[in-house]
Design a protein around this motif. Sequence first.
Motif, mmCIF file in Angstrom:
data_model
loop_
_atom_site.group_PDB
_atom_site.id
_atom_site.type_symbol
_atom_site.label_atom_id
_atom_site.label_comp_id
_atom_site.label_asym_id
_atom_site.label_seq_id
_atom_site.Cartn_x
_atom_site.Cartn_y
_atom_site.Cartn_z
ATOM 1 N N HIS A 65 0.855 -1.202 0.000
ATOM 2 C CA HIS A 65 0.000 0.000 0.000
ATOM 3 C C HIS A 65 0.887 1.246 0.000
ATOM 4 O O HIS A 65 2.054 1.175 0.400
ATOM 5 C CB HIS A 65 -0.971 0.003 1.189
ATOM 6 N N HIS A 67 1.956 5.421 0.769
ATOM 7 C CA HIS A 67 1.837 6.560 1.691
ATOM 8 C C HIS A 67 2.478 7.767 1.030
ATOM 9 O O HIS A 67 3.464 7.621 0.300
ATOM 10 C CB HIS A 67 2.557 6.304 3.022
ATOM 11 N N HIS A 109 4.784 0.218 0.622
ATOM 12 C CA HIS A 109 5.397 -0.746 1.547
ATOM 13 C C HIS A 109 4.392 -1.805 1.955
ATOM 14 O O HIS A 109 3.216 -1.735 1.654
ATOM 15 C CB HIS A 109 6.060 -0.054 2.753
ATOM 16 N N GLU A 111 3.689 -4.554 5.440
ATOM 17 C CA GLU A 111 4.014 -4.766 6.851
ATOM 18 C C GLU A 111 3.379 -6.094 7.284
ATOM 19 O O GLU A 111 2.152 -6.198 7.341
ATOM 20 C CB GLU A 111 3.449 -3.610 7.685
ATOM 21 N N GLN A 128 1.692 2.361 16.079
ATOM 22 C CA GLN A 128 2.163 3.082 14.890
ATOM 23 C C GLN A 128 1.618 4.502 14.942
ATOM 24 O O GLN A 128 0.415 4.709 15.051
ATOM 25 C CB GLN A 128 1.760 2.405 13.588
HETATM 26 MN MN MN Z 1 1.638 1.545 6.028
#
Ligand code: MN
Length: 292
Positions: A65, A67, A109, A111, A128
Amino acid sequence: MKEYKAIEEVLSPSASHMVGDGFKVVNFSPGGESFGDRMSPFFLMDFNPEFNFTPTKEPRGVGVHPHRGFETVTVAYKGSVAHNDSTGNSGVINPGDVQWMTAASGILHKEYHEKEFAKKGGAFEMAQIWVNLPKKYKMSTPKYQAILNDQKGDYKIGNGNGNVLVIAGEYNGVKGPAKTFSPVEMYDIHLNENGEAEFNLPADFNTGLLVVEGEATINENTIAHAHQYVQFKNEEGAIKIKANKKSVFLLLSGEPINEPVAAYGPFVMNTVEEIQEAIDDFKGGKFGQLAN
Ligand code: MN
């Protein structure tokens, strides 16, 4: 008489929701506002209080996804996360480690729980925090700071009563390793039972404290329990934390970025036009490449 910064509110966490299938997170809404409206430069805080994930063959997490326009800061308390991004950076965030990722002009990125952790399952606890960027840095080059636990600044409180581990900013002369784009203080605080620490943060900084584990008496008069968040007023004065049992806290304090915010999903910009541009650029493949 000691003058303390007044407590605006002690907030209990929202109901939890899943981010992908790997993060069971809660949020806080100071004054009924979004976290970002009250806590600039911090835009969002997803907190995954300790949760036991069952073993899995395929690691749980969040797939590729984008950012743009801000930084994601992942603070690991329990469990391990593997990270890969489109600039070629990758790493594993283990308990105590922090990953400070500057998405800025755009990054892809993913995760996921780290493979071995996923296989075994077990206690998982992370936060986060999204740190907004001033307008002039929103389209700067993405970067990545891996901050291992022993690289944090380590201020030892007397008599073995605990530590203030400095991620960003400075506490009693001890500096944190994170390079930030606006003034940010971020402390990982560990106190033993009856351990105390005091903090002096500027009146204009937005300041809040997450009780990750344990219980504290704040400013000698207010109890905050595990998973609660304490919002402080913007005024002069100290903050005193006394742990009523062995506790862990995350303290966030920063100078507000007084610029307009336009946000949509994983993009935090200044105008609606910039959000549209982010969506177009993402669809047009301008955030780079990353395999799922
Ligand atoms: Mn993220």
